[in-house]
Design an enzyme around this catalytic site. Sequence first.
Site, PDB file in Angstrom:
ATOM      1  N   HIS A  34       0.852  -1.188   0.000  1.00 33.14           N
ATOM      2  CA  HIS A  34       0.000   0.000   0.000  1.00 33.14           C
ATOM      3  C   HIS A  34       0.886   1.236   0.000  1.00 33.14           C
ATOM      4  O   HIS A  34       1.937   1.244   0.637  1.00 33.14           O
ATOM      5  CB  HIS A  34      -0.901   0.004   1.251  1.00 33.14           C
ATOM      6  CG  HIS A  34      -2.049   0.945   1.121  1.00 33.14           C
ATOM      7  ND1 HIS A  34      -1.945   2.272   1.438  1.00 33.14           N
ATOM      8  CD2 HIS A  34      -3.312   0.746   0.678  1.00 33.14           C
ATOM      9  CE1 HIS A  34      -3.109   2.857   1.209  1.00 33.14           C
ATOM     10  NE2 HIS A  34      -3.953   1.960   0.737  1.00 33.14           N
ATOM     11  N   ASP A  93      -7.938  -5.125   0.010  1.00 33.27           N
ATOM     12  CA  ASP A  93      -8.464  -5.986  -1.049  1.00 33.27           C
ATOM     13  C   ASP A  93      -8.082  -7.453  -0.893  1.00 33.27           C
ATOM     14  O   ASP A  93      -8.557  -8.297  -1.650  1.00 33.27           O
ATOM     15  CB  ASP A  93      -7.947  -5.491  -2.416  1.00 33.27           C
ATOM     16  CG  ASP A  93      -8.539  -4.141  -2.781  1.00 33.27           C
ATOM     17  OD1 ASP A  93      -9.751  -3.983  -2.598  1.00 33.27           O
ATOM     18  OD2 ASP A  93      -7.798  -3.263  -3.233  1.00 33.27           O
TER      19      ASP A  93
HETATM   20  N1  ACO Z   1       4.294  -7.475  -4.936  1.00 32.27           N
HETATM   21  C1  ACO Z   1       5.639  -7.414  -5.100  1.00 32.27           C
HETATM   22  N2  ACO Z   1       6.376  -6.307  -4.898  1.00 32.27           N
HETATM   23  C2  ACO Z   1       5.726  -5.207  -4.507  1.00 32.27           C
HETATM   24  C3  ACO Z   1       4.340  -5.170  -4.310  1.00 32.27           C
HETATM   25  C4  ACO Z   1       3.619  -6.369  -4.532  1.00 32.27           C
HETATM   26  N3  ACO Z   1       2.296  -6.419  -4.365  1.00 32.27           N
HETATM   27  N4  ACO Z   1       3.971  -3.935  -3.922  1.00 32.27           N
HETATM   28  C5  ACO Z   1       5.083  -3.202  -3.883  1.00 32.27           C
HETATM   29  N5  ACO Z   1       6.154  -3.977  -4.224  1.00 32.27           N
HETATM   30  C6  ACO Z   1       7.570  -3.568  -4.251  1.00 32.27           C
HETATM   31  C7  ACO Z   1       7.882  -2.752  -5.494  1.00 32.27           C
HETATM   32  O1  ACO Z   1       8.318  -3.575  -6.557  1.00 32.27           O
HETATM   33  C8  ACO Z   1       8.965  -1.848  -4.978  1.00 32.27           C
HETATM   34  O2  ACO Z   1      10.144  -2.593  -4.906  1.00 32.27           O
HETATM   35  P1  ACO Z   1      11.590  -1.864  -5.154  1.00 32.27           P
HETATM   36  O3  ACO Z   1      11.724  -0.874  -4.045  1.00 32.27           O
HETATM   37  O4  ACO Z   1      12.574  -2.969  -5.118  1.00 32.27           O
HETATM   38  O5  ACO Z   1      11.482  -1.204  -6.509  1.00 32.27           O
HETATM   39  C9  ACO Z   1       8.549  -1.553  -3.534  1.00 32.27           C
HETATM   40  O6  ACO Z   1       7.759  -2.685  -3.139  1.00 32.27           O
HETATM   41  C10 ACO Z   1       7.704  -0.289  -3.372  1.00 32.27           C
HETATM   42  O7  ACO Z   1       6.614  -0.380  -4.281  1.00 32.27           O
HETATM   43  P2  ACO Z   1       6.024   0.851  -5.074  1.00 32.27           P
HETATM   44  O8  ACO Z   1       5.397   0.360  -6.327  1.00 32.27           O
HETATM   45  O9  ACO Z   1       7.063   1.913  -5.199  1.00 32.27           O
HETATM   46  O10 ACO Z   1       4.928   1.341  -4.043  1.00 32.27           O
HETATM   47  P3  ACO Z   1       3.687   2.242  -4.372  1.00 32.27           P
HETATM   48  O11 ACO Z   1       3.349   2.922  -3.117  1.00 32.27           O
HETATM   49  O12 ACO Z   1       3.949   3.093  -5.565  1.00 32.27           O
HETATM   50  O13 ACO Z   1       2.561   1.181  -4.795  1.00 32.27           O
HETATM   51  C11 ACO Z   1       0.749  -0.308  -4.663  1.00 32.27           C
HETATM   52  C12 ACO Z   1       1.547   0.789  -3.963  1.00 32.27           C
HETATM   53  C13 ACO Z   1       0.345   0.159  -6.072  1.00 32.27           C
HETATM   54  C14 ACO Z   1      -0.508  -0.587  -3.882  1.00 32.27           C
HETATM   55  C15 ACO Z   1       1.625  -1.577  -4.765  1.00 32.27           C
HETATM   56  O14 ACO Z   1       1.956  -2.029  -3.479  1.00 32.27           O
HETATM   57  C16 ACO Z   1       0.937  -2.694  -5.556  1.00 32.27           C
HETATM   58  O15 ACO Z   1       1.040  -2.712  -6.785  1.00 32.27           O
HETATM   59  N6  ACO Z   1       0.232  -3.626  -4.864  1.00 32.27           N
HETATM   60  C17 ACO Z   1      -0.541  -4.647  -5.544  1.00 32.27           C
HETATM   61  C18 ACO Z   1      -1.843  -4.100  -6.061  1.00 32.27           C
HETATM   62  C19 ACO Z   1      -2.841  -3.826  -4.952  1.00 32.27           C
HETATM   63  O16 ACO Z   1      -3.062  -4.666  -4.092  1.00 32.27           O
HETATM   64  N7  ACO Z   1      -3.466  -2.673  -5.019  1.00 32.27           N
HETATM   65  C20 ACO Z   1      -4.519  -2.281  -4.066  1.00 32.27           C
HETATM   66  C21 ACO Z   1      -4.000  -1.244  -3.117  1.00 32.27           C
HETATM   67  S1  ACO Z   1      -5.243  -0.815  -1.936  1.00 32.27           S
HETATM   68  C22 ACO Z   1      -6.302   0.173  -2.798  1.00 32.27           C
HETATM   69  O17 ACO Z   1      -5.925   0.913  -3.660  1.00 32.27           O
HETATM   70  C23 ACO Z   1      -7.695   0.081  -2.492  1.00 32.27           C
END
Ligand code: ACO
Length: 430
Positions: free
Chosen positions: A308, A365
């Site tokens: 998140h 979710d």
């Molecule tokens: N699986 C694997 N790696 C992940 C995940 C994941 N679900 N989420 C984040 N990471 C990793 C990224 O690859 C990144 O790694 P790095 O630092 O080595 O590059 C690090 O964690 C930080 O991730 P970001 O993408 O920079 O974080 P951001 O805050 O931009 O993204 C998000 C948040 C979009 C929710 C992300 O965690 C994600 O894609 N999760 C899966 C989708 C999801 O469940 N979305 C619902 C969110 S809740 C809502 O909106 C209602």
Amino acid sequence: MDQQSAKVILDGNTYELPVIVGTEGEKGIDISKLRTLTNYVTFDQGFGNTSNCKSAITYLDGEAGILRYRGYPIEQLAEHAGFVEIAYLLIYGDLPTAEQFKNFSETFTEHSTLHEDMKHLFDGFPTRAHPMAILASVVCALSTYYPGIDSAALSTEEFDRVAVQLMSKIRTIAAFAYKKSIGEPFVYPRHDLEYVPNFLNMMFSNPSRPYKIYDEVSKALKVLLILHADHEQNCSTSTVRLVGSAHSNLFASVSAGICALWGPLHGGANEAVIEMLEAIQKEDSNVDKCLEMAKDKTNPFRLMGIGHRVYKSYDPRAKIIKECAHDILQKLGINDPLLDIALKVEKKVLADSYFVDRNLYPNVDFYSGIIYKALGIPRNMFTVMFAIGRMPGWIAHWKEMMDNPGRKIGRPRQIYVGHNKRDYLSINKR
Ligand code: ACO
């Protein structure tokens, strides 16, 4: 309050910028005059560090796992409050008195039906249309049935009516979209049923098979709606604010929010989680393989429902939803192997240094789809459920923005990195 400030040194000059302090001690540097003073702008992809507004609606501490609506802890509200009551709280700022609640609920009933002509809109969509596309389109189309709303000069009465129309009709639109997709006749809203049972009845009853509404089912859905009702400046809410900042009407602004919510990185994740859990199930419940894929930086796959932008600890909503999933499955006598797989994924995530180091935990979710599935809600309707829940939050933010006399049209800057000036050559000279 201490008048704090931040100093920025640019090209040898020092500039002092004011610091804004929120009621929970959050601090922000006010950079609104930065460009005028210095000719510099800030750069913040995805707005991870940028506040677009001051807001009194929802307080969220992602490090401590705290979520409060108008000061009330989410745990108390999910346990004790009703969804319509929460809608009132979010939009108007305080819990309603008994009389305010009665009046508010009555207007919901009054506005629950759709204009008869609107039914034809549903015939225009292909049977396989995603219900989120139908929802966004029909919500925007409400502005054609209730036109002439001047957003910048909306009277209190007009706002109250439009807000209730949206919250009440979205249920009916959602249920009609579902009925259309399965080829069953529409079921109209009933005046004797409360918000959640009314929706369940429109979804699941048909002329030959009346639907028995169980309290456990209504309660589980109510809890989910409350937990989704607001989450401050998330992608869809920021979209509603941005569109509304151009003085677009509330129907249009919220329709844009529905489109933003649809994405799998946002509300669409609830649907994607179930797809992921089923894919794991097909692979003989090989959770490790899935985790390895998510950790592989050459693979775009991510664990859905994990991570998140704001929560760097366990999402307090996921905690409640997880308990609720256990509870409802037990009450309905359902043994869903996807819950076991989800628990296994969570256990491995919480013990794996990749996810631990990045503070990645289950989000709202992760377990919600398991509940929707148990309630008989089809997968392509999961994000629609999220939209029904989020409606009061979108409306509250739109109102808060429009009530602010200092509001400005949303218009971010950019750092241009394209070509420098070059001269046009006619096509035969290129
Ligand atoms: N699986 C694997 N790696 C992940 C995940 C994941 N679900 N989420 C984040 N990471 C990793 C990224 O690859 C990144 O790694 P790095 O630092 O080595 O590059 C690090 O964690 C930080 O991730 P970001 O993408 O920079 O974080 P951001 O805050 O931009 O993204 C998000 C948040 C979009 C929710 C992300 O965690 C994600 O894609 N999760 C899966 C989708 C999801 O469940 N979305 C619902 C969110 S809740 C809502 O909106 C209602």
